[in-house]
Design an enzyme around this catalytic site. Sequence first.
Site, PDB file in Angstrom:
ATOM      1  N   CYS A   1      31.442  38.697  29.902  1.00  0.00           N
ATOM      2  CA  CYS A   1      30.458  37.821  30.539  1.00  0.00           C
ATOM      3  C   CYS A   1      29.360  37.493  29.542  1.00  0.00           C
ATOM      4  CB  CYS A   1      29.832  38.454  31.772  1.00  0.00           C
ATOM      5  SG  CYS A   1      28.614  37.328  32.508  1.00  0.00           S
TER       6      CYS A   1
ATOM      7  N   ASN B   1      26.859  27.633  33.063  1.00  0.00           N
ATOM      8  CA  ASN B   1      26.316  28.475  34.122  1.00  0.00           C
ATOM      9  C   ASN B   1      25.794  29.767  33.526  1.00  0.00           C
ATOM     10  OD1 ASN B   1      27.652  31.146  35.218  1.00  0.00           O
ATOM     11  ND2 ASN B   1      29.338  29.918  34.414  1.00  0.00           N
TER      12      ASN B   1
ATOM     13  N   GLY C   1      40.663  28.025  32.330  1.00  0.00           N
ATOM     14  CA  GLY C   1      39.798  27.227  31.467  1.00  0.00           C
ATOM     15  C   GLY C   1      40.083  25.760  31.732  1.00  0.00           C
ATOM     16  N   GLY C   2      39.281  25.177  32.629  1.00  0.00           N
ATOM     17  CA  GLY C   2      39.371  23.731  32.853  1.00  0.00           C
ATOM     18  C   GLY C   2      40.593  23.238  33.579  1.00  0.00           C
TER      19      GLY C   2
HETATM   20  C1  LIG Z   1      29.597  29.451  38.279  1.00  0.00           C
HETATM   21  C2  LIG Z   1      30.555  30.367  37.582  1.00  0.00           C
HETATM   22  C3  LIG Z   1      30.480  31.741  37.804  1.00  0.00           C
HETATM   23  C4  LIG Z   1      31.347  32.613  37.157  1.00  0.00           C
HETATM   24  N1  LIG Z   1      31.254  33.951  37.412  1.00  0.00           N
HETATM   25  C5  LIG Z   1      32.127  34.811  36.804  1.00  0.00           C
HETATM   26  C6  LIG Z   1      32.087  36.198  37.093  1.00  0.00           C
HETATM   27  O1  LIG Z   1      31.311  36.687  37.910  1.00  0.00           O
HETATM   28  N2  LIG Z   1      32.964  37.009  36.435  1.00  0.00           N
HETATM   29  C7  LIG Z   1      33.879  36.525  35.540  1.00  0.00           C
HETATM   30  O2  LIG Z   1      34.663  37.302  34.991  1.00  0.00           O
HETATM   31  N3  LIG Z   1      33.937  35.203  35.262  1.00  0.00           N
HETATM   32  C8  LIG Z   1      33.097  34.335  35.872  1.00  0.00           C
HETATM   33  N4  LIG Z   1      33.175  32.988  35.590  1.00  0.00           N
HETATM   34  C9  LIG Z   1      34.176  32.498  34.620  1.00  0.00           C
HETATM   35  C10 LIG Z   1      35.424  31.972  35.314  1.00  0.00           C
HETATM   36  O3  LIG Z   1      36.074  33.001  36.025  1.00  0.00           O
HETATM   37  C11 LIG Z   1      36.406  31.349  34.301  1.00  0.00           C
HETATM   38  O4  LIG Z   1      36.796  32.337  33.378  1.00  0.00           O
HETATM   39  C12 LIG Z   1      35.811  30.193  33.534  1.00  0.00           C
HETATM   40  O5  LIG Z   1      34.951  29.451  34.343  1.00  0.00           O
HETATM   41  C13 LIG Z   1      36.865  29.260  32.947  1.00  0.00           C
HETATM   42  O6  LIG Z   1      37.632  28.624  33.943  1.00  0.00           O
HETATM   43  P1  LIG Z   1      37.285  27.154  34.546  1.00  0.00           P
HETATM   44  O7  LIG Z   1      37.046  26.249  33.382  1.00  0.00           O
HETATM   45  O8  LIG Z   1      38.479  26.782  35.355  1.00  0.00           O
HETATM   46  O9  LIG Z   1      36.064  27.314  35.371  1.00  0.00           O
HETATM   47  C14 LIG Z   1      32.314  32.097  36.244  1.00  0.00           C
HETATM   48  C15 LIG Z   1      32.378  30.712  36.036  1.00  0.00           C
HETATM   49  C16 LIG Z   1      31.531  29.844  36.680  1.00  0.00           C
HETATM   50  C17 LIG Z   1      31.646  28.384  36.419  1.00  0.00           C
END
Ligand SMILES: Cc1cc2nc3c(=O)[nH]c(=O)nc-3n(C[C@H](O)[C@H](O)[C@H](O)COP(=O)(O)O)c2cc1C
Lengths: 317, 258
Positions: A133, A72, A245-246
């Site tokens: 980010c 993303n 993370g996942g």
């Molecule tokens: C579509 C999307 C948007 C995200 N937007 C942000 C954000 O605005 N700020 C942030 O700190 N992390 C953002 N993240 C990161 C997530 O908070 C998280 O750290 C990361 O996706 C890993 O977790 P996951 O694998 O469970 O998604 C975003 C992730 C995704 C997939």
Amino acid sequence: MAKTINLTIKIGNLTFKNPVTVASGTFGSKDEYAKYVDYAKLGAIVTKTVTRKPRKGNPMPRIFETPSGMLNAIGLQNKGIDDFIEYKIPYFKKVKTHLIVNIAGESVEDFVYLAKKLDPEKSVSALELNISCPNVKKGLEFCAKPELAYEVVKAVKEATKHPIFTKLSPEAHDFLGVADSTIRAGSDGLSLINTIRGMAVDIEKCKPQIANVFGGLSGPAIRPIALRYLHEVKRRFDIPVMAMGGIMTAQDALEFLITGAHLISVGTANFVNPKATMEILEGIETYMKRKGHQSIDSVRGTLKVKPDSESLLAPAG
Amino acid sequence: MFDETVTILENKKINSEYFRLVITSKRLSRDVSPGQFLNIQIENHQGLLLRRPFSYYRIKGNRIEILYAILGRGTALLADKRPGHLLKALGPLGRPFTQSLKGKRRVLVGGGVGVPPLVFLAERVQKESSTPLLLIGCKSKKEILPKRELAKVKTEVRYATDDGSYGKKGFVTVLLHELLKHENPKSIFIQTCGPTAMMDEVMKIAKEFGVEGEASVEERMACGVGACLGCVVETEEGFKTSCVEGPVFSFGELVHHG
Ligand SMILES: Cc1cc2nc3c(=O)[nH]c(=O)nc-3n(C[C@H](O)[C@H](O)[C@H](O)COP(=O)(O)O)c2cc1C
Ligand code: FES
């Protein structure tokens, strides 16, 4: 009669009703999931990143599915802090769980400005500093050098009474140095991990699948990496971690809790299964009953590792 | 909006382009309007992570029909599913097409998997006095929607094929252009769904003739509920989510290249 299980977690002065939270940017900015999830049952809600000024976000396409994950590059699209305080906070005031507001800025001054704006807000329980980010200019800057990370955390700490979670990315070259400096600067907890930059190509158009070229990889693909960083941190520092993370299922969440996370955040999984958080919470309870744990504190950090395992001795980074 | 596990009743190839998927669900078939969609989890495994959006095609009682084409990994896996297999479907989602046109003539312009929701719309507006005109574009005769699919729909259908093997030779926009030359643009309302290039051209022609209309945009989606901001489109009022604020937008709202 089955004994009731105690899922509460204390971090500083905050008591979380359970370890299940949602990851920033994956749970909307207000009530997007309210039809599927009783927000009051979550340990905390972490908001999408809020910035000083409104941000339009990146051009399309912004997302692309990859094996066991997705890229993303949303680019922190949000309506800015004033809109957040005026329209979002009143909604969360009524939601009976902790609200953790994720903030990001391009300068130390931006972070301080945001922290000060949020300081008087009683419904805000903590701040999460997004210094990781990958999708915006300067997004990873503060995570790049321990001195910069120290400076921003220190300045925010002085500007607010809210506890601070600092969100880090494995993209930091000196990851443990950055973790160490944010802890020294006064971070009350760490959030691990933000997404990791990746890329995919459309072979018909010979163009990147993401308009911004790189996108942050999330989902099960990064889970082993997230676990590794959690372990690296927990081995060295005594600091509460909100891990992500996942995480798709209770089993995944338990891997992180056993490795030492205080809280876990569900991110990409919300997109796949809007009720993922509730199913994970139930699954954690089932596991605890089966294993005879009466409190979540007794699950945390039960990982058994030989301290002299070869791979742990390799230089970290 | 509901998230349900549903059983596949039918999943068959109906011509060289489309597969028909039939599922049944009481809650997912109630209060649905043409243009809305279901976000379907094809496999509950982490290799294929995200859901895929599919427009509703036809609803009879609790029976929901979807016409899809194999466009990638997800739809290829879906095509291998057999009756009795399970899917998870979230819906109905999205802002639908406008149904009441206050006397204007409805002109539907579709291509590929954009055709099924337009047929659904044509079927729903049967009671209107004027018969909708359905303009369909495809590569050749092989891909045209089988005749019986439209047998019970009161609509006038015109085809354009790239190779001229059926209907007019050329793009569907040629049909639209010809039509608008002979009609009063103020009496027409266009509703379009299909490939982006086709819709851009439709909007360009509409602008040229001063015709109003709506387009159902096609963006990649993840959540389907407005949470990820991965599906946005540029509008006069900034980015809007195509899953919640769309997928149907008025031509006027969209900032397009037409
Ligand atoms: C579509 C999307 C948007 C995200 N937007 C942000 C954000 O605005 N700020 C942030 O700190 N992390 C953002 N993240 C990161 C997530 O908070 C998280 O750290 C990361 O996706 C890993 O977790 P996951 O694998 O469970 O998604 C975003 C992730 C995704 C997939
Ligand atoms: S698909 Fe997530 S916001 Fe539209």
